[in-house]
Design a protein around this motif. Structure first.
Motif, PDB file in Angstrom:
ATOM      1  N   UNK A  40       0.863  -1.184   0.000  1.00  0.00           N
ATOM      2  CA  UNK A  40       0.000   0.000   0.000  1.00  0.00           C
ATOM      3  C   UNK A  40       0.899   1.233   0.000  1.00  0.00           C
ATOM      4  N   UNK A  41       0.696   2.087  -0.989  1.00  0.00           N
ATOM      5  CA  UNK A  41       1.556   3.240  -1.187  1.00  0.00           C
ATOM      6  C   UNK A  41       0.816   4.521  -0.804  1.00  0.00           C
ATOM      7  N   UNK A  42       1.317   5.214   0.202  1.00  0.00           N
ATOM      8  CA  UNK A  42       0.702   6.470   0.641  1.00  0.00           C
ATOM      9  C   UNK A  42       1.145   7.575  -0.314  1.00  0.00           C
ATOM     10  N   UNK A  43       0.197   8.126  -1.062  1.00  0.00           N
ATOM     11  CA  UNK A  43       0.515   9.166  -2.048  1.00  0.00           C
ATOM     12  C   UNK A  43       0.053  10.547  -1.590  1.00  0.00           C
ATOM     13  N   UNK A  44      -0.757  10.585  -0.547  1.00  0.00           N
ATOM     14  CA  UNK A  44      -1.158  11.846   0.071  1.00  0.00           C
ATOM     15  C   UNK A  44      -1.257  11.611   1.564  1.00  0.00           C
ATOM     16  N   UNK A  45      -0.622  12.467   2.350  1.00  0.00           N
ATOM     17  CA  UNK A  45      -0.491  12.195   3.766  1.00  0.00           C
ATOM     18  C   UNK A  45       0.819  11.456   4.016  1.00  0.00           C
ATOM     19  N   UNK A  46       0.915  10.788   5.165  1.00  0.00           N
ATOM     20  CA  UNK A  46       2.156  10.103   5.539  1.00  0.00           C
ATOM     21  C   UNK A  46       1.839   8.751   6.154  1.00  0.00           C
ATOM     22  N   UNK A  47       2.876   7.911   6.251  1.00  0.00           N
ATOM     23  CA  UNK A  47       2.784   6.684   7.028  1.00  0.00           C
ATOM     24  C   UNK A  47       2.970   7.057   8.489  1.00  0.00           C
ATOM     25  N   UNK A  48       1.995   6.744   9.309  1.00  0.00           N
ATOM     26  CA  UNK A  48       2.055   7.136  10.710  1.00  0.00           C
ATOM     27  C   UNK A  48       2.677   6.066  11.593  1.00  0.00           C
ATOM     28  N   UNK A  49       2.714   6.352  12.887  1.00  0.00           N
ATOM     29  CA  UNK A  49       3.156   5.391  13.887  1.00  0.00           C
ATOM     30  C   UNK A  49       2.472   5.751  15.194  1.00  0.00           C
ATOM     31  N   UNK A  50       2.942   5.197  16.297  1.00  0.00           N
ATOM     32  CA  UNK A  50       2.266   5.404  17.572  1.00  0.00           C
ATOM     33  C   UNK A  50       2.271   6.866  18.013  1.00  0.00           C
TER      34      UNK A  50
END
Length: 241
Positions: A40-50
Motif C-alpha cells: 500500500x503506497x501512501x501518495x497523500x499524507x504520511x505513514x504514521x506510527x504510535x
C-alpha cells in the motif's frame, strides 16, 4: 448416470469457478499495530506510527489518523492473471469502513500512480453520499459528479461499520452505501469517461478505518456467454427428459 445428471453436477462447479476466478485482491488488514500494510503506497499524507498521525494498521483495520487529505493506493499484485499496473478497467470494490462523524471517508478507483487523478466515492459528514472526479487537466480540479442523501432515520453514527460497494464498468460508475443493518441507504450511478483505468485505494479527510477490502473483476462478455451457455445446455437436457 444420465447426461442430465452430469449437467446438474457440473454446472454449479463451473459457476462457482467463474465467480471465484474474478477475485483479484482481498485483505482484512490484519497486522501489527502502527505498521503499514505491504504494497500500500501512501501518495497523500504520511505513514504514521504510535506518535505520528497518518496511515497504519490499528486493531485489525487500516487507519488514517488525523486531518487533511490522506490517500493510499494498493500497488501490489493481483490474482488470476490480472496485472496491477494501472490498466485495470472494469472492477468492483467492496469495503467496510467507519469514521468520525464529521468530514469524509471513502474509496478510490481508476487512480493514476501519483494519486492526483482519480474517482472517489465518499460519505461526507453523516447524511451525504458523493462521487467526485479529481482531474488535474480540468478547469476545476475536484468536481462532484454524483450525490445522494442517506436515507436512514439515524444517518451515520460513529463508530458504526458501514459498507461501500462501488463498480466501474466502462463509462458507468455506480455504488451502493450499506448501513450497519445491511440496508442500502444511498445509491449513485453516473456516466463519465474521464478515466478508463487505474489503481484502487482508500481516501479520508478525518480519522477513518477500512476493513475487509476486496477487488473483483467485472466479468468479460465471454464469461457471461459461457455461463448462459451452461444454463442453456441444462435447459435442453431437462426438456429431453
Amino acid at each position: 448416470m444420465k447426461v442430465s445428471k452430469y449437467v446438474k453436477f457440473l454446472a454449479p462447479m463451473f459457476f462457482c469457478a467463474l465467480i471465484q476466478a474474478q477475485t483479484l485482491f482481498t485483505t482484512d488488514f490484519t497486522g501489527t499495530n502502527y505498521d503499514m500494510p505491504t504494497d500500500w503506497n501512501v501518495v497523500s499524507g504520511v505513514v504514521g506510527d504510535s506518535g505520528t498521525n497518518g496511515f497504519y494498521y490499528y486493531n485489525d483495520a487500516l487507519r488514517f489518523n488525523g486531518s487533511g487529505n490522506g490517500l493510499a493506493l494498493y500497488t501490489g499484485s493481483f490474482d488470476n492473471g490480472y496485472a496491477n499496473d494501472g490498466t485495470l478497467d472494469d472492477f468492483t470494490i467492496v469495503s467496510n469502513f467507519f469514521k468520525s462523524n464529521s468530514g469524509t471517508t471513502g474509496i478510490v478507483g481508476r487512480s493514476d500512480v501519483t494519486g492526483e487523478n482519480f474517482y472517489t466515492f465518499r460519505i461526507n459528514n453523516t447524511t451525504s453520499f458523493e462521487l467526485y472526479c479529481f482531474d488535474q487537466s480540468a478547469t476545476t480540479y475536484a468536481t462532484k459528479i454524483g450525490s445522494a442523501n442517506i436515507e436512514t432515520p439515524s444517518a451515520y453514527v460513529y463508530p458504526q461499520v458501514w459498507t461501500l460497494v462501488a463498480t466501474f464498468e466502462g463509462t458507468t460508475i455506480s455504488a451502493d452505501l450499506i448501513d450497519n443493518d445491511g440496508l442500502i441507504v444511498a445509491s449513485i450511478e453516473v456516466e463519465d469517461s474521464t478515466f478508463s483505468s487505474g489503481y484502487v485505494g482508500v481516501r479520508g479527510q478525518v480519522t477513518s478505518y477500512w476493513d475487509d477490502f476486496t477487488v473483483t473483476a467485472v466479468p468479460e462478455p465471454s464469461t457471461y456467454a459461457l455461463l448462459f451457455g451452461l444454463i442453456g445446455l441444462g435447459y435442453v437436457f431437462v426438456r429431453r427428459r
